[in-house]
Design an enzyme around this catalytic site. Structure first.
Site, mmCIF file in Angstrom:
data_model
loop_
_atom_site.group_PDB
_atom_site.id
_atom_site.type_symbol
_atom_site.label_atom_id
_atom_site.label_comp_id
_atom_site.label_asym_id
_atom_site.label_seq_id
_atom_site.Cartn_x
_atom_site.Cartn_y
_atom_site.Cartn_z
ATOM 1 N N GLY A 103 1.977 7.390 1.124
ATOM 2 C CA GLY A 103 2.382 8.785 1.312
ATOM 3 C C GLY A 103 2.973 9.378 0.049
ATOM 4 O O GLY A 103 2.706 10.542 -0.294
ATOM 5 N N ALA A 115 -0.751 -4.792 -4.226
ATOM 6 C CA ALA A 115 -0.826 -6.234 -4.464
ATOM 7 C C ALA A 115 -1.133 -6.952 -3.162
ATOM 8 O O ALA A 115 -0.282 -7.079 -2.292
ATOM 9 C CB ALA A 115 0.494 -6.740 -5.041
ATOM 10 N N TYR A 146 2.697 -13.168 7.003
ATOM 11 C CA TYR A 146 2.371 -12.804 5.622
ATOM 12 C C TYR A 146 0.894 -12.427 5.503
ATOM 13 O O TYR A 146 0.545 -11.384 4.939
ATOM 14 C CB TYR A 146 2.697 -13.968 4.695
#
Length: 328
Positions: A103, A115, A146
């Protein structure tokens, strides 16, 4: 002067990216909340005229004054010890944090590089791993917090590109190492080196036949830099394709450190990948990039860094602010 925001700036890789972009003549705004990052990694930049730091959690609304040309989103726990202790925060930084930064990029008309990680491939059934492989991930396993945070991160980034026309880039980072890594964070290299420096036996999980491919941080940063300024919007693997078994790597560490420890074996964690090797054909073709630093040289530089640490740092298992975030 071009302005760039780097989240996770006090982390291992984030701090090296700050150095690189300052060296390239950018005005760098670093952002971190120090869950796993360390102020020490940015001490050398405190007085630099082209660097400023904002302590902030990217899962909260982000405001940056003035123009912004680029964003690098590197805020996230990256080691198993970290993301298994703070699973909800890990999911939030990959989802809410990424949403906030996309945003911000849209509002500032900035190009953003996200990343991602080789963990999106899970325990791969394809070897080596190419960008068009969809992965083999256990969504409800302990590592899923994760893996899925990063997979969602890629999805929402591509959605912003397709729906809003946002300039986006995605790097899939394979095992990276070098100075400023935190000892004892559960990743292979700092774990082995910490044990060697403390005179402990080296712990190998499973039978040691699982493989990893290690990329020195300078090579990783170079690949990320080239990707940011490329015209390619889909994920690109950046890593070193030179594969080695964990057992052989442990023996390399014993030889490097000149210690007499032996290797001990423990059970393999749930869903721990058995093979990890990047196919970097795309990076070679698109970016004219491939790693240059041999593991022998990179490991020597990394070991010299770890040897320079104080006794407190040698035995510290987590960042001092880490426990403050456990219950959030």
């Amino acid at each position: 002067m071009k302005r760039i925001l780097i989240t996770g700036a006090a982390g291992f890789l984030g701090s090296h990216l700050c150095d690189r972009f300052i060296g390239e003549g950018f005005y760098v705004i670093g952002m971190d909340n120090f869950i796993t990052g360390d102020k020490k990694n940015l001490e050398h930049l405190q007085e630099h005229p082209n660097f400023e730091f904002i302590e902030h959690d990217v899962t909260e609304f982000i405001t940056i004054e003035g123009d912004l040309d680029y964003i690098l989103h590197f805020a996230s726990p990256a080691s198993p010890i970290d993301y298994l202790k703070i699973p909800i925060q890990t999911l939030k930084v990959g989802s809410l944090g990424t949403h906030n930064l996309l945003g911000l990029a849209k509002a500032k008309k900035a190009r953003i590089l996200i990343a991602s990680t080789s963990e999106v491939y899970g325990d791969p059934l394809v070897h080596p791993q190419r960008e068009d492989y969809y992965g083999n991930v256990n969504t409800i396993g302990p590592r899923g917090v994760y893996d899925e945070a990063k997979r969602f991160q890629e999805s929402i980034t591509m959605a912003y590109h397709r729906f809003h026309g946002l300039e986006t880039r995605i790097v899939r980072i394979f095992n990276t190492y070098g100075p400023r890594m935190r000892l004892n964070d559960g990743r292979v290299i700092p774990a082995f080196m910490g044990q060697a420096l403390r005179g402990e036996d080296l712990t190998v999980f499973g039978d040691g036949s699982q493989t990893r491919s290690f990329c020195y941080v300078d090579d990783q940063v170079e690949g990320i830099y080239r990707l940011l300024f490329s015209d390619y919007i889909e994920p690109v693997n950046i890593g070193n394709p030179h594969e080695i078994t964990i057992k052989d790597f442990a023996e390399e560490i014993i030889k490097l450190t000149g210690t007499s420890q032996k290797i001990i074996y423990k059970d393999l964690p749930v869903n721990d990948p058995l093979q990890r090797q990047p196919d970097i054909s795309l990076a070679k073709k698109l970016l004219n990039w491939q790693p240059k630093i041999e593991r022998e040289e990179g490991m020597r530089l990394t070991y010299d860094y770890f040897k320079s640490l104080s006794q407190d740092e040698l035995y510290k298992s987590e960042h001092k602010n880490f426990k403050n975030h456990i219950k959030k």
